[in-house]
Scaffold this motif. Structure first.
Motif, PDB file in Angstrom:
ATOM      1  N   LEU A 669       0.872  -1.170   0.000  1.00  0.00           N
ATOM      2  CA  LEU A 669       0.000   0.000   0.000  1.00  0.00           C
ATOM      3  C   LEU A 669       0.905   1.215   0.000  1.00  0.00           C
ATOM      4  N   CYS A 670       0.956   1.896  -1.135  1.00  0.00           N
ATOM      5  CA  CYS A 670       2.029   2.859  -1.375  1.00  0.00           C
ATOM      6  C   CYS A 670       1.439   4.223  -1.691  1.00  0.00           C
ATOM      7  N   ASP A 671       2.191   5.249  -1.304  1.00  0.00           N
ATOM      8  CA  ASP A 671       1.831   6.630  -1.627  1.00  0.00           C
ATOM      9  C   ASP A 671       2.436   6.969  -2.995  1.00  0.00           C
ATOM     10  N   CYS A 672       1.635   6.797  -4.044  1.00  0.00           N
ATOM     11  CA  CYS A 672       2.167   6.966  -5.405  1.00  0.00           C
ATOM     12  C   CYS A 672       1.011   7.307  -6.329  1.00  0.00           C
ATOM     13  N   THR A 673       1.346   7.585  -7.571  1.00  0.00           N
ATOM     14  CA  THR A 673       0.330   7.820  -8.610  1.00  0.00           C
ATOM     15  C   THR A 673       0.264   6.673  -9.603  1.00  0.00           C
ATOM     16  N   HIS A 674       1.326   5.868  -9.617  1.00  0.00           N
ATOM     17  CA  HIS A 674       1.317   4.708 -10.516  1.00  0.00           C
ATOM     18  C   HIS A 674       2.094   3.576  -9.838  1.00  0.00           C
ATOM     19  N   PRO A 675       1.622   2.333  -9.934  1.00  0.00           N
ATOM     20  CA  PRO A 675       2.307   1.225  -9.239  1.00  0.00           C
ATOM     21  C   PRO A 675       3.767   1.070  -9.630  1.00  0.00           C
ATOM     22  N   SER A 676       4.131   1.474 -10.841  1.00  0.00           N
ATOM     23  CA  SER A 676       5.527   1.295 -11.250  1.00  0.00           C
ATOM     24  C   SER A 676       6.471   2.138 -10.402  1.00  0.00           C
ATOM     25  N   GLN A 677       5.982   3.237  -9.852  1.00  0.00           N
ATOM     26  CA  GLN A 677       6.847   4.073  -9.011  1.00  0.00           C
ATOM     27  C   GLN A 677       7.238   3.344  -7.738  1.00  0.00           C
ATOM     28  N   CYS A 678       6.295   2.618  -7.123  1.00  0.00           N
ATOM     29  CA  CYS A 678       6.594   1.895  -5.890  1.00  0.00           C
ATOM     30  C   CYS A 678       7.518   0.724  -6.141  1.00  0.00           C
ATOM     31  N   ARG A 679       7.317   0.063  -7.274  1.00  0.00           N
ATOM     32  CA  ARG A 679       8.198  -1.071  -7.572  1.00  0.00           C
ATOM     33  C   ARG A 679       9.632  -0.595  -7.740  1.00  0.00           C
ATOM     34  N   ALA A 680       9.811   0.551  -8.412  1.00  0.00           N
ATOM     35  CA  ALA A 680      11.167   1.084  -8.596  1.00  0.00           C
ATOM     36  C   ALA A 680      11.773   1.478  -7.267  1.00  0.00           C
ATOM     37  N   THR A 681      10.970   2.100  -6.364  1.00  0.00           N
ATOM     38  CA  THR A 681      11.476   2.516  -5.049  1.00  0.00           C
ATOM     39  C   THR A 681      11.870   1.320  -4.197  1.00  0.00           C
ATOM     40  N   ALA A 682      11.041   0.264  -4.276  1.00  0.00           N
ATOM     41  CA  ALA A 682      11.337  -0.941  -3.495  1.00  0.00           C
ATOM     42  C   ALA A 682      12.641  -1.572  -3.936  1.00  0.00           C
ATOM     43  N   ARG A 683      12.865  -1.590  -5.255  1.00  0.00           N
ATOM     44  CA  ARG A 683      14.125  -2.184  -5.740  1.00  0.00           C
ATOM     45  C   ARG A 683      15.310  -1.347  -5.282  1.00  0.00           C
ATOM     46  N   SER A 684      15.174  -0.015  -5.336  1.00  0.00           N
ATOM     47  CA  SER A 684      16.273   0.852  -4.923  1.00  0.00           C
ATOM     48  C   SER A 684      16.552   0.726  -3.437  1.00  0.00           C
ATOM     49  N   ALA A 685      15.499   0.694  -2.622  1.00  0.00           N
ATOM     50  CA  ALA A 685      15.682   0.585  -1.174  1.00  0.00           C
ATOM     51  C   ALA A 685      16.306  -0.736  -0.797  1.00  0.00           C
ATOM     52  N   GLY A 686      16.000  -1.773  -1.476  1.00  0.00           N
ATOM     53  CA  GLY A 686      16.560  -3.088  -1.176  1.00  0.00           C
ATOM     54  C   GLY A 686      18.061  -3.095  -1.352  1.00  0.00           C
ATOM     55  N   VAL A 687      18.553  -2.290  -2.275  1.00  0.00           N
ATOM     56  CA  VAL A 687      19.996  -2.264  -2.535  1.00  0.00           C
ATOM     57  C   VAL A 687      20.694  -1.341  -1.545  1.00  0.00           C
ATOM     58  N   THR A 688      20.035  -0.176  -1.233  1.00  0.00           N
ATOM     59  CA  THR A 688      20.725   0.855  -0.446  1.00  0.00           C
ATOM     60  C   THR A 688      20.618   0.616   1.051  1.00  0.00           C
ATOM     61  N   LEU A 689      19.431   0.186   1.536  1.00  0.00           N
ATOM     62  CA  LEU A 689      19.184   0.145   2.968  1.00  0.00           C
ATOM     63  C   LEU A 689      19.171  -1.265   3.544  1.00  0.00           C
ATOM     64  N   GLY A 690      19.615  -2.265   2.869  1.00  0.00           N
ATOM     65  CA  GLY A 690      19.579  -3.626   3.381  1.00  0.00           C
ATOM     66  C   GLY A 690      20.426  -3.802   4.631  1.00  0.00           C
ATOM     67  N   LYS A 691      21.521  -3.074   4.700  1.00  0.00           N
ATOM     68  CA  LYS A 691      22.430  -3.243   5.839  1.00  0.00           C
ATOM     69  C   LYS A 691      21.801  -2.715   7.129  1.00  0.00           C
ATOM     70  N   TRP A 692      20.949  -1.665   7.026  1.00  0.00           N
ATOM     71  CA  TRP A 692      20.304  -1.121   8.240  1.00  0.00           C
ATOM     72  C   TRP A 692      19.244  -2.081   8.762  1.00  0.00           C
ATOM     73  N   ALA A 693      18.577  -2.775   7.880  1.00  0.00           N
ATOM     74  CA  ALA A 693      17.615  -3.780   8.340  1.00  0.00           C
ATOM     75  C   ALA A 693      18.326  -4.892   9.081  1.00  0.00           C
ATOM     76  N   ILE A 694      19.472  -5.305   8.490  1.00  0.00           N
ATOM     77  CA  ILE A 694      20.265  -6.353   9.163  1.00  0.00           C
ATOM     78  C   ILE A 694      20.750  -5.872  10.518  1.00  0.00           C
ATOM     79  N   LEU A 695      21.171  -4.614  10.577  1.00  0.00           N
ATOM     80  CA  LEU A 695      21.664  -4.068  11.836  1.00  0.00           C
ATOM     81  C   LEU A 695      20.563  -4.020  12.897  1.00  0.00           C
ATOM     82  N   ALA A 696      19.357  -3.662  12.454  1.00  0.00           N
ATOM     83  CA  ALA A 696      18.241  -3.607  13.403  1.00  0.00           C
ATOM     84  C   ALA A 696      17.915  -4.984  13.940  1.00  0.00           C
ATOM     85  N   ILE A 697      17.969  -5.979  13.048  1.00  0.00           N
ATOM     86  CA  ILE A 697      17.701  -7.352  13.498  1.00  0.00           C
ATOM     87  C   ILE A 697      18.743  -7.801  14.512  1.00  0.00           C
ATOM     88  N   LEU A 698      20.037  -7.532  14.241  1.00  0.00           N
ATOM     89  CA  LEU A 698      21.110  -7.908  15.171  1.00  0.00           C
ATOM     90  C   LEU A 698      20.955  -7.208  16.511  1.00  0.00           C
TER      91      LEU A 698
END
Length: 840
Positions: A669-698
């Motif tokens: 459930l995304c704040d966007c005007t077209h679903p393709s925008q959220c898919r692109a953001t999700a792919r970018s976030a997965g690459v950039t912020l993955g280490k912070w998720a791991i850090l939070a889990i640890l």
């Protein structure tokens, strides 16, 4: 200036003098216009006096008579002296009587002769000669005969000017025939104005001469305006008509209808148009061969047509006509000419092709194909190697199964009968064919004859027997097997037979091709059994028959092949499957998203599908709802208060027979005007912020171990009654939301290191901090007690009792939570922190 004629004043005087004579004459005949001639006082015999226009008075006159015997009048109106004439007085007159004996009509022309006056005096140079702006007399039409025989010079007419009454006038002419080609054809007498022609003229060369006459005084002064003097050459029939071609060539189809146009002949005549001299008439002089007469020609137009419907190329293919054309409308005295006309009779299909025999016989061995078995000759009288001659054969009867084909040999025009499909002796030992023949083009005879335009013959074909191998008939045989049948299930298979005895004994069977290897065949009986479990959905293509190729052999090794088509009966062994895995909904632009499902089973075991949320927990049902769209789709909608995040929504789909499957859908459930925008953001976030998720889990794991260790130590301290204060065993745990350890640390009484939040000196005594959220601080209470700072606790150790630090006695057993309560409370919040780390 005008041609010689009476002046109006003189005419009035003459009328008064001759009034009595005219009244008396009018009782006998009707008078015409009077004519006046100026003549010398003395004239010799046969001297031309002038010319009178007789046709103007009575065109049909056939009798001309002069009242004065001293003058005679010719048919053209020329007046000559019959004898020497001496004009004693100033004037003399006589009458020309015209009669039409057929109509009993008479006319009379009065001729007035006046003595020619000569004025000897010359015109004074200052004296003006009056000119008439308008002549009172037009020139008498003048003509001459073509090819005239003379005598030459030939008198034509006299030209006179009114000025000759007062002055001496000289006459002259100019124009074609005088000073232009042909030169010196005409001349005029200077003193009298008499016009003469010097030689014969050809009208076809010169049909009219436009001369100009002049009247002038001796000193050269023009006494009158120039007078146009046209001289027309009257035509003589001196030219023969000539055909446009010496030999005409025409074609006409045989068996043409009566009146068919063959061609047109044409001739020309140089004589004067629209006269009898050019009125032509055509005729046929001779036809070769002479009989019968087959052609005629229109006498005026020259159109040649047929007069008989019996033109037959096979009898005579060419005719010759001698054509004649004659002028004077074909009268015997008209001039004529001839030409030759060659008429070729073209072939048409007026002869039917015929068989030389009414019946033919042929033989062929069974099972043979593409062999010629018979040639059928025909006769046709039409022109060889044309469409009228070439034959077209047709099998009319007996070839319903398509075993035979007949064609035409282009060289010999014979019918070639061939076998194109094998014959079976056991089914039919003899075949009778009816063959018809016609031509490539339709028959051209009358409609009554067209009913029988096809000649026919019978052909008997004898089929010879052969020793044959097994026969796989029908080539495709069908069997039905239920899906998922037990391995080893038996059923009827493929059957071939011996065509000689129509049995299957002695025939062995073998599978040549089985796509999946599911079937085995009994070598002797041809029955089949399953060697593997049949899966209809695994067959390719899925909804078609499962084809197995079977080989049948007899004892001599002869074989045939056939197809065993297996219809795999479907069972409901597959639940429907939702096609989507990951969905994006742009809030608030999209209020819902649709999901759909498919079922590989037959439609009877498929749709309509029933969709339902699999998780009955309030967290899912509070946000998501499912509604039906159609038989294979449902609509997933959210509540307006749903937060922006990724949800896991379990959905169960069930087919009409009860087979069901559950699938967990990832719904973003995304704040966007077209679903393709959220898919692109999700792919970018997965690459950039993955280490912070791991850090939070640890970090969560570390905090978990810290809490466990604290609980264990507290329980152990309570049991052993060690010297540690009870409050000091209830350690402070702060979950920092910073991405690195803080700079300030405090050490608790039990030796554990505890972080402070935002460098604040305020601690949480007996609580676990969750981290900063929206500017505030959430706490998760693990050990119930008062909220005190760590410093105050440490001070209590050094200077005060633990109770004074806590602010009062507290029952420890009642203030503790179990591990399961702590776990249930912290895990969702750790998950939210992880998600926030991703989306941040």
């Amino acid at each position: 200036m005008a041609a010689a004629g009476p002046r109006s004043s003189l005419r009035g005087a003459l009328c008064r003098q001759l009034l009595l004579t005219l009244v008396v004459f009018s009782l006998a005949c009707e008078a015409c216009k009077n004519v006046k001639f100026n003549i010398p006082s003395q004239l010799e015999a046969d001297k031309l006096v002038g010319r009178v226009n007789l046709k103007e008075c009575l065109r049909s006159a056939d009798l001309i008579h002069s009242s004065d015997p001293d003058f005679r009048v010719q048919d053209d109106g020329s007046v000559y002296t019959a004898s020497a004439v001496l004009l004693s007085g100033e004037k003399r007159s006589f009458a020309i009587r015209l009669s039409d004996t057929k109509k009993q009509t008479q006319r009379e022309i009065m001729v007035l002769l006046e003595r020619q006056k000569k004025v000897l005096r010359k015109r004074h140079t200052n004296e003006t000669v009056l000119r008439r702006s308008k002549r009172r007399w037009a020139p008498i039409p003048c003509s001459m005969q073509e090819n005239s025989l003379g005598p030459f010079p030939l008198f034509l007419q006299q030209v006179q000017s009114d000025a000759a009454q007062h002055y001496t006038i000289f006459y002259s002419i100019s124009g074609p025939g005088v000073d232009q080609e042909p030169l010196n054809l005409f001349f005029i007498e200077k003193d009298t104005g008499n016009l003469f022609c010097t030689r014969a003229v050809d009208r076809e060369e010169y049909d009219v001469f436009d001369l100009i006459a002049y009247a002038s005084t001796p000193d050269g002064y023009s006494a009158d305006l120039p007078l146009p003097l046209p001289i027309r050459v009257e035509d003589e029939n001196d030219n023969r008509p000539i055909f446009t071609e010496a030999v005409y060539n025409f074609e006409v189809p045989e068996s043409s209808r009566l009146g068919t146009t063959v061609g047109v002949v044409c001739a020309t005549d140089r004589d004067e148009p629209d006269t009898m001299h050019t009125r032509l008439k055509y005729s046929i002089v001779e036809q070769t061969p002479r009989s019968p007469g087959l052609f005629s020609v229109h006498p005026s137009t020259g159109v040649i047509t047929t007069v008989s419907p019996y033109l037959d190329r096979e009898v005579k293919d060419k005719y010759s006509l001698i054509m004649k054309v004659q002028d004077m409308d074909g009268q015997f005295f008209g001039l004529m000419n001839t030409a030759t006309c060659i008429i070729t009779v073209k072939d048409s299909n007026d002869n039917l092709p015929t068989f030389r025999q009414n019946a033919y016989e042929a033989s062929v061995e069974e099972n043979t194909v593409d062999v010629e078995i018979l040639r059928i000759p025909i006769d046709d009288k039409d022109l060889i190697n044309t469409a009228n001659w070439r034959a077209n054969f047709t099998i009319l009867k007996g070839n319903e199964n398509g075993h035979f084909k007949i064609s035409t040999d282009k060289e010999t025009n014979e019918g070639v009968l061939c076998v194109v499909k094998p014959l079976n002796y056991e089914e039919n030992q003899k075949v009778v064919l009816e063959i018809g023949v016609n031509n490539e083009v339709p028959f051209t005879r009358d409609a009554a004859l067209r009913v029988t335009t096809m000649n026919r013959a019978l052909v008997t074909v004898h089929v010879k027997d052969q020793d044959e191998g097994p026969e796989c008939s029908p080539a495709v045989q069908y069997v039905q097997i239920k899906e998922n049948s037990a391995v080893g299930s038996k059923m009827n298979g493929y059957k071939a037979h011996d065509p000689e005895n129509r049995t299957s004994s002695g025939i062995r069977y073998k599978i040549l091709h089985d796509p999946k290897g599911w079937i085995t065949i009994n070598e002797i009986s041809g029955s089949i059994q399953t060697s593997k479990t049949l899966d209809r959905e695994a067959a390719t293509p899925r909804n078609d028959l499962y084809n197995i190729t079977v080989l049948a052999l007899d004892q001599d090794g002869r074989s045939c092949t056939g197809t065993l088509a297996v219809n795999i009966e479907d069972v409901n062994d597959n639940p429907p499957e939702i096609l989507q895995n990951y969905l994006v909904i742009c809030k608030p632009k999209m209020e819902y998203t649709d999901i759909s499902a498919v079922d590989p089973d037959e439609p009877i075991n498929g749709a309509p599908f029933y969709f339902v949320l699999a998780d009955t927990s309030p967290a899912v049902n509070r946000i998501w709802t499912l509604t039906r769209v159609n038989d294979t789709a449902a609509r997933l909608s959210y509540q307006k208060n749903a937060e922006f995040q990724e949800y896991y929504v379990p959905v169960t789909v069930k087919d009409r027979a009860g087979q069901s499957a559950t699938k967990i859908l990832r719904v973003n459930l995304c704040d966007c005007t077209h679903p393709s925008q959220c898919r692109a953001t999700a792919r970018s976030a997965g690459v950039t912020l993955g280490k912070w998720a791991i850090l939070a889990i640890l970090l969560g794991i570390a905090l978990l171990f810290s809490v466990l260790l604290t609980l264990v130590c507290g329980v152990f301290s309570a049991k052993k009654r060690k010297g540690f204060p009870e409050d000091l065993a209830q350690q402070n745990l702060i979950i920092s939301n910073t991405e690195a350890p803080g700079d300030d640390k405090v050490c608790s009484a039990n030796g554990f290191m505890t972080q402070t939040v935002n460098n604040s000196s305020q601690g949480l005594c007996g609580t676990i901090g969750s981290g900063v959220k929206n500017g505030g601080q959430e706490t998760i209470e693990m050990i119930k007690g008062g909220h005190q700072t760590l410093e105050s606790c440490r001070a209590a150790v050094q200077h005060h009792t633990l109770e004074s630090c806590r602010g009062g006695p507290v029952e420890t057993d009642n203030s503790r939570h179990t591990y399961s309560e702590w776990y249930s409370f912290t895990q969702p919040r750790l998950g939210e922190e992880s998600i926030r780390g991703h989306t941040g």
